[in-house]
Design a protein around this motif. Structure first.
Motif, mmCIF file in Angstrom:
data_model
loop_
_atom_site.group_PDB
_atom_site.id
_atom_site.type_symbol
_atom_site.label_atom_id
_atom_site.label_comp_id
_atom_site.label_asym_id
_atom_site.label_seq_id
_atom_site.Cartn_x
_atom_site.Cartn_y
_atom_site.Cartn_z
ATOM 1 N N UNK A 4 0.858 -1.182 0.000
ATOM 2 C CA UNK A 4 0.000 0.000 0.000
ATOM 3 C C UNK A 4 0.895 1.233 0.000
ATOM 4 N N UNK A 5 0.620 2.140 -0.938
ATOM 5 C CA UNK A 5 1.360 3.400 -0.995
ATOM 6 C C UNK A 5 0.576 4.507 -0.301
ATOM 7 N N UNK A 6 1.225 5.219 0.595
ATOM 8 C CA UNK A 6 0.689 6.439 1.180
ATOM 9 C C UNK A 6 1.400 7.602 0.492
ATOM 10 N N UNK A 7 0.658 8.409 -0.238
ATOM 11 C CA UNK A 7 1.236 9.461 -1.073
ATOM 12 C C UNK A 7 0.828 10.812 -0.502
ATOM 13 N N UNK A 8 1.802 11.558 0.021
ATOM 14 C CA UNK A 8 1.550 12.874 0.615
ATOM 15 C C UNK A 8 1.865 13.966 -0.384
ATOM 16 N N UNK A 9 1.015 14.986 -0.428
ATOM 17 C CA UNK A 9 1.299 16.194 -1.197
ATOM 18 C C UNK A 9 2.220 17.092 -0.369
ATOM 19 N N UNK A 10 3.282 17.602 -0.996
ATOM 20 C CA UNK A 10 4.226 18.424 -0.252
ATOM 21 C C UNK A 10 4.811 19.511 -1.147
ATOM 22 N N UNK A 11 5.445 20.488 -0.511
ATOM 23 C CA UNK A 11 6.276 21.449 -1.221
ATOM 24 C C UNK A 11 7.730 21.116 -0.930
ATOM 25 N N UNK A 12 8.643 21.851 -1.563
ATOM 26 C CA UNK A 12 10.063 21.554 -1.404
ATOM 27 C C UNK A 12 10.523 21.711 0.042
ATOM 28 N N UNK A 13 9.938 22.661 0.754
ATOM 29 C CA UNK A 13 10.383 22.964 2.113
ATOM 30 C C UNK A 13 10.111 21.817 3.077
#
Length: 294
Positions: A4-13
């Motif tokens: 199962x993949x948990x995919x988080x949205x993020x920015x570079x920081x």
């Protein structure tokens, strides 16, 4: 075993911080992926490349209590809000084999090849650089590296002294040596890059012709050819220094330049070089010049 993949949205920081936390939360693997189709230049030595919009992907066994993982993540991030995320099932497969299958030998010009260790050289009579793909330091897959390798293939280095300034993996230095250079000098500000260059040179049986230096230890030598695949800013600021390392009549080859930066870089070298027209590959520029008489 399914995953199962948990995919988080993020920015570079925040991307590296999210990745570290997910690693602490016993993810089997954590990777970062481009979330916006953003070109990303091969990183300067010692740097970690992160896209402006990044997917941080954590891999867990399918039977994991993912609600508990999300709760622990939210607790670690508090008082920040849990970022947007999605869950995606992943089929089980030999990911190492799949990764290896994605990389084939690459040809540059007429005779220069980069050949991963698990492949036979397609052209045994060609000039074959043995080098495995990886993230750091350059492996020929980026347009800036392709531009330099293509130039080298068309310009024999037989018997020449060559400088690779910002050598990274040593790929350009090794190519120059395999193409016949008498001596090659690699310069980089990261000791790890120099170790990588040394290891790759030994693998390609050219280490006896390659000298490696940190910038402050680089001697005042001159060469028939200087290659610098770095970034436009350093290329401009280093112009007097790099020009001083090229013999009259020698060549300089510059890469790591965006189209909007090309004229500024070109003008920085005009006091010492007759500069040729820019060459572009996939949104990146190569400049070359011939050193004017003293």
């Amino acid at each position: 075993m399914p995953w199962l993949q948990l995919i988080l949205e993020s920015d570079a920081r925040n991307a590296e911080r999210y990745a570290d936390i997910l690693g602490d939360l016993e993810a089997s693997a954590v990777t970062m992926q481009d979330a916006a189709d953003q070109p990303l230049y091969e990183p300067p030595p010692g740097a970690t490349p992160v896209w402006d919009r990044t997917h941080v992907v954590a891999l867990y066994p399918a039977e994991v209590d993912i609600d508990a993982v999300l709760a622990a993540l939210a607790e670690r991030l508090a008082p920040e809000v849990l970022p947007d995320y999605r869950l995606s099932p992943l089929e089980d497969k030999d990911w190492t084999r799949a990764w290896m299958d994605a990389f084939e030998p690459m040809r540059f010009g007429e005779r220069l090849w980069i050949v991963p260790s698990w492949h036979q050289a397609p052209d045994p009579k060609g000039v074959n650089i043995l080098l495995d793909p990886g993230l750091a330091f350059g492996t020929g897959t980026h347009p800036t590296t392709r531009l330099c390798l293509g130039w080298l293939d068309g310009h024999p280095t037989t018997g020449q002294t060559v400088i690779d300034y910002g050598c990274g993996s040593g790929i350009l230095a090794i190519a120059a040596a395999l193409l016949g250079a008498g001596s090659v000098h690699g310069v980089d500000n990261d000791p790890q890059a120099l170790l990588a260059s040394r290891d790759n040179a030994e693998r390609n049986d050219v280490s006896e012709r390659l000298e490696l230096y940190l910038p402050e230890a680089f001697p005042e030598i001159q060469a028939e050819l200087l290659l610098a695949n770095i970034l436009a800013g350093p290329l401009v600021s280093l112009a007097p220094k790099l020009a001083g390392h090229v013999k009259p009549g020698g060549h300089i080859v510059l890469s790591g330049i965006l189209p909007e930066q090309a004229e500024q870089v070109r003008e920085a070298y005009l006091p010492w070089f007759e500069m040729a027209a820019p060459v572009e590959d996939d949104g990146w520029i190569r400049l070359e010049g011939v050193k004017l008489p003293a």
